[in-house]
Design an enzyme around this catalytic site. Structure first.
Site, PDB file in Angstrom:
ATOM      1  N   HIS A 148      30.686  74.243  51.640  1.00 54.26           N
ATOM      2  CA  HIS A 148      31.651  73.239  52.104  1.00 54.26           C
ATOM      3  C   HIS A 148      31.071  72.489  53.298  1.00 54.26           C
ATOM      4  O   HIS A 148      30.404  73.072  54.152  1.00 54.26           O
ATOM      5  CB  HIS A 148      32.973  73.906  52.497  1.00 54.26           C
ATOM      6  CG  HIS A 148      33.709  74.474  51.333  1.00 54.26           C
ATOM      7  ND1 HIS A 148      34.813  73.880  50.785  1.00 54.26           N
ATOM      8  CD2 HIS A 148      33.488  75.602  50.604  1.00 54.26           C
ATOM      9  CE1 HIS A 148      35.247  74.603  49.773  1.00 54.26           C
ATOM     10  NE2 HIS A 148      34.461  75.667  49.643  1.00 54.26           N
ATOM     11  N   GLY A 256      26.347  87.795  37.861  1.00 53.58           N
ATOM     12  CA  GLY A 256      25.093  88.482  38.138  1.00 53.58           C
ATOM     13  C   GLY A 256      24.363  87.939  39.345  1.00 53.58           C
ATOM     14  O   GLY A 256      23.288  88.435  39.683  1.00 53.58           O
ATOM     15  N   ASP A 280      34.054  79.752  39.398  1.00 50.69           N
ATOM     16  CA  ASP A 280      33.566  78.952  40.527  1.00 50.69           C
ATOM     17  C   ASP A 280      32.503  77.973  40.035  1.00 50.69           C
ATOM     18  O   ASP A 280      31.578  77.606  40.767  1.00 50.69           O
ATOM     19  CB  ASP A 280      33.011  79.845  41.648  1.00 50.69           C
ATOM     20  CG  ASP A 280      32.901  79.130  42.991  1.00 50.69           C
ATOM     21  OD1 ASP A 280      33.493  78.046  43.128  1.00 50.69           O
ATOM     22  OD2 ASP A 280      32.224  79.656  43.898  1.00 50.69           O
ATOM     23  N   GLY A 317      28.600  77.505  44.313  1.00 50.67           N
ATOM     24  CA  GLY A 317      29.289  77.658  43.047  1.00 50.67           C
ATOM     25  C   GLY A 317      28.394  78.341  42.030  1.00 50.67           C
ATOM     26  O   GLY A 317      27.423  79.034  42.380  1.00 50.67           O
TER      27      GLY A 317
END
Length: 394
Positions: A148, A256, A280, A317
């Site tokens: 962010h 993973g 995500d 992400g």
């Protein structure tokens, strides 16, 4: 939409597996469920009969539609790019079994984020697979900001919270915030009163403060273990506080990369039936490695792993889809019924959707047909069929 009967499948719903099962949809609702050949008595010339063993092979698995509480895009599109981008990314995730989901928006200046929440509200009004928005920020801890933009972060003042709620026109479903920011506990109560599920995340909060946030009304831990203090034997942190609280759902990214498989297994053991498998996912999901963008920040994707191109090189992400999350969770040692619940019933319950998350009479007709190896072959959203990425494969 007409009538559909799917038969000869292993039905996984409600924490159980039923062999040789069938399900009937009338329009957008499930109207009957059974086993054996009883399905034949429910059909006539106008019914679409789907033999699961023909479409997905022996051992075909039928589950409720997957629900993703936390995704940012896919198929080269980011949710914050507008309505067309939302639909493009949702189509990619739908083909992988995610019949419905929240549109997660990253931190941005308040006026920009409000405008984006308004766009989501418009799409949610016409596209029922969009369940509303998840505002992942801007009320986050700069020290745990992840991918962010630090310049967009701010305190959750009443004016800021109300501006976002008003922009969302009743479609803001989840807001992630750091409870240590000034005014955060009051903001949590305000959000809960407005019908929004506050979520703890991107935080430096310890066990006691996280517990206070849950007592104030927070009901989700955003991507547990990531962007927060970890479990420590003397400082158990927000993960332990969430696991100990039956009111709280823990998001888990089983790609993973974000978590070791054993951490995934431990999370399921620590908070049974309260894990929501999320992706995500950012724009690179379903696309090749390369250069992308997330919330105005440049992201490099190499080997399917997304990281900021500059600065901290934080994970930005994922490129995950929920069918892949299902397979990885099974590989980690979680049972098939528990893993499916984490994609269906748990996320539905977390945001108060009691018409989703199970294949039972009266529920919305969302379903995923998979092979015995858990590859998606066909998907139904509100009774409407679409192909999975593997349909037509041998």
């Amino acid at each position: 939409m007409g009538v559909t009967v799917i038969h000869s499948a292993r039905l996984v719903t409600g924490g159980a597996v039923t062999a040789d099962a069938w399900v009937r949809f009338d329009g957008d609702r499930v109207t009957a469920v059974g086993t054996g050949s009883g399905w034949a008595a429910t059909t006539d010339a106008g019914v679409d009969v789907v033999d699961a063993s023909t479409v997905a092979g022996d051992g075909a698995v039928l589950t409720p539609g997957f629900i993703d509480l936390h995704a940012h895009g896919g198929a080269g599109a980011s949710f914050d790019e507008g309505a067309d981008a939302i639909r493009t990314a949702r189509a990619l995730h739908r083909s992988h079994g995610t019949t419905r989901g929240l549109v997660s928006l990253v931190s941005a200046p308040i006026e920009v984020l409000a405008a984006r929440a308004g766009v989501v509200a418009g799409v949610a009004g016409t596209d029922p697979d969009v369940l509303g928005s998840h505002l992942e920020g801007p009320f986050l801890d700069p020290g745990h900001r992840g991918a962010h933009d630090e310049r967009a972060l701010l305190d959750p003042t009443p004016d800021a919270v109300d501006r976002l709620l008003e922009a969302g026109r009743g479609t803001v479903r989840q807001v992630t915030l750091a409870p240590e920011r000034p005014g955060a506990l009051a903001a949590i109560a305000r959000l809960r009163d407005a019908g929004v599920v506050p979520a703890v995340g991107h935080t430096s909060a310890g066990f006691d403060l996280a517990r206070a946030a849950f007592d104030a009304g927070a009901g989700i831990l955003t991507h547990a273990f990531n962007a927060m203090p970890g479990l420590h034997h003397r400082h158990p942190g927000p993960v332990a506080a969430a696991a100990a609280d039956a009111r709280v759902t823990l998001e888990i990214i089983a790609d993973g990369v974000h978590l070791h498989p054993e951490t995934v297994r431990v999370a399921f053991a620590a908070a049974p039936h309260r894990i929501a498998l999320v992706t995500d996912a950012m724009a690179a999901a379903g696309r090749p490695d390369g250069a992308y963008e997330l919330g105005g920040l440049r992201v490099d994707v190499e080997g399917g792993v997304a990281r900021l191109a500059e600065g901290t090189r934080a994970i930005a992400g994922s490129t995950l889809t929920q069918d892949a999350a299902l397979r990885r969770t099974i590989e980690a040692g979680v049972s098939l019924p528990d893993a499916v619940q984490a994609l269906t019933a748990a996320p539905a319950r977390a945001i108060g959707r009691d018409d989703l998350g199970a294949l039972a009479p009266g529920m919305l007709a969302d379903a995923v047909l998979l092979t015995r190896d858990l590859e998606v072959r066909r998907v139904w959203t509100g009774g409407r069929a679409s192909a999975g990425p593997g349909e037509g494969a041998a």
